[in-house]
Every structure is written in C-alpha cells, then in structure tokens.
Design a protein around this motif. Structure first.
Motif, PDB file in Angstrom:
ATOM      1  N   ILE A  62       0.831  -1.203   0.000  1.00 51.03           N
ATOM      2  CA  ILE A  62       0.000   0.000   0.000  1.00 51.03           C
ATOM      3  C   ILE A  62       0.865   1.252   0.000  1.00 51.03           C
ATOM      4  CG2 ILE A  62      -1.615   1.344   1.418  1.00 51.03           C
ATOM      5  CD1 ILE A  62      -2.706  -1.483   2.352  1.00 51.03           C
ATOM      6  N   SER A  74      -7.860  -1.038  -0.928  1.00 52.70           N
ATOM      7  CA  SER A  74      -7.348  -2.242  -0.269  1.00 52.70           C
ATOM      8  C   SER A  74      -8.423  -2.941   0.545  1.00 52.70           C
ATOM      9  CB  SER A  74      -6.172  -1.905   0.653  1.00 52.70           C
ATOM     10  OG  SER A  74      -5.736  -3.067   1.348  1.00 52.70           O
ATOM     11  N   PHE A  83      -2.412   1.214  10.393  1.00 56.74           N
ATOM     12  CA  PHE A  83      -3.343   2.013   9.603  1.00 56.74           C
ATOM     13  C   PHE A  83      -3.072   3.510   9.744  1.00 56.74           C
ATOM     14  CE2 PHE A  83      -7.382   4.167   8.764  1.00 56.74           C
ATOM     15  CZ  PHE A  83      -7.790   3.557   7.589  1.00 56.74           C
ATOM     16  N   TYR A  99     -10.195   2.086   2.122  1.00 58.15           N
ATOM     17  CA  TYR A  99     -10.085   0.806   2.825  1.00 58.15           C
ATOM     18  C   TYR A  99     -11.451   0.303   3.262  1.00 58.15           C
ATOM     19  CZ  TYR A  99      -9.024  -2.954   5.940  1.00 58.15           C
ATOM     20  OH  TYR A  99      -8.988  -4.198   6.503  1.00 58.15           O
TER      21      TYR A  99
END
Length: 237
Positions: A62, A74, A83, A99
C-alpha cells in the motif's frame, strides 16, 4: 480506466473478470513472482490500484503505491495496527486511499444493522458473541469483517471494552470464534444469549463476486480523488 492489481489469488482473479466486464484495462498484475515490479506502477500507466494480499505484505504494498502517487483500494486484513501510518501518509498530500474490511454491499448494510441491534440490546441482560467462518486459505483470524462487527457492537454495548478470539466467556469482552472450512466465502453470525432466549443476525456470502464488484466500484469512485475513504462514502450509508 487503467487499474493495477496487487495480489492475484482467487479474489484478484474475480476482480480482474469484473474489471474486464466493465470495460477497464488491467495495467499491471503484481503477485509473489514479481513483487519488485510494484515500483513500476505510476500515474502515467495506472489510475488506481486494487490491493488484496496478506497481513505480512499489505502495508508495504500500500505505501509503495501511495508513495508513487497512485490511489489504492485495499481489502487486505491483519495489518491495521499500522493504519495510522497510511493515514498520515495520505494526509501529507500523497494519493488517496480507500479501505474496507469487506466490500460487499450486503455486509455493509449488515454492519449498520449490527450497530442498531447492539444499541437496542444494551443493558438488557444478554451476553454477546460471534462466529465467523471462512475458507482455509484465509490466514488471519478473526476476519477483518468480524473485527469491524465487534467494534460496531462496542459502540452500543457499554459493558464491552474489547474482543477476544476464543469461545471463552468474558464479561467485558465479545468472544469471536473463528472457523476455517474449505470453500466457504464468508459467514458471520452475531448472537445475543440469555437464560430465556437467543437473538441472532447472520450474513452468509454465496460467492466472491459481491466482494469483487464492491472493490471495482470503489476503484471507480476513488479515481482523481485525494484523502481517506471507505464504504460509507461510496454507498452513502
């Protein structure tokens, strides 16, 4: 659109099929045989990347793509302890990031139903628990979807402060049982038990197609944008 695929397992192949059906071009496919070629994904050849890999590689995949200023969608799970690092990277002006722990329309409706039910059950003497079942190739447990469900339950259940991946009862935790069975796309059961009755809500996926379509819709949504996004933004839930 030119869309790159990072991860080419069963989900990657399902996404590729839907991309072609919707008139898109697959600009690049990255798998375990050519991981170094992820550096070749750039804005001049790719509009968006869809990334479905594993817990050990997702974060590096990522951030590599975002650092090349290409937006990323993703669905990888098991890496979310980092994150905030992706969020900070995007906040610094790098490409957009979308996400979701689950891209299914039905699952995201299920998330909202789950939160609503948890608020109704708060303080009513029921013990909450969850069972999630997936295919044997799924490496992380509990699933990202199960964790999202648990977090939604905790919003409404004042006595719950976290979750545990086991069947053992814990007054302040939501017990999540993870089962791995061949050829099961994904099942999630949320249950409330008391001495007198049981209340249960379930979501059962019949194939990967719903997840794959959601990921492609997210890629179409993300093109040309900056910032952090999720399924609530896409579906306006």
């Amino acid at each position: 659109m030119n869309i790159g695929l990072v991860g080419y397992g069963k989900m990657g192949k399902a996404i590729e099929q839907i991309l072609i059906e919707r008139g898109h071009t697959v600009s690049k496919i990255i798998n375990e045989d050519n991981p170094e070629e992820i550096a070749d994904i750039k804005p001049e050849n790719t509009d968006v990347v869809i990334e479905f890999t594993g817990p050990d590689s997702a974060f590096d995949n990522i951030t590599s793509v975002i650092n090349n200023d290409v937006p990323v969608v993703s669905g990888s799970t098991g890496w979310l302890d980092r994150f905030d690092e992706v969020k900070a990277l995007v906040g610094s002006g790098k490409a957009a990031f979308f996400y979701a722990s689950n891209f299914s329309l039905g699952v995201n409706i299920f998330f909202k139903l789950n939160e609503f039910l948890a608020k109704m059950m708060n303080g009513r003497g029921y013990d909450s628990s969850m069972v999630e079942i997936h295919h044997t190739q799924k490496l992380d447990a509990p699933s990202g979807t199960a964790i999202t469900l648990a977090e939604g339950m905790m919003k409404g259940l004042e006595e719950k402060t976290g979750w545990v991946n086991e069947s053992t009862k814990a007054e302040d935790k939501i017990g999540i049982v993870s089962e791995r069975i061949e050829n099961v796309p994904g099942t999630h059961d949320v249950q409330y038990d008391s001495e007198v009755d049981t209340i249960k809500i379930s979501h059962v996926a019949h194939s990967r197609k719903g997840f794959a379509l959601g990921a492609v819709l997210a890629a179409e949504f993300l093109a040309g944008k900056k910032g952090m996004f999720g399924m609530d933004d896409l579906l306006q839930l």
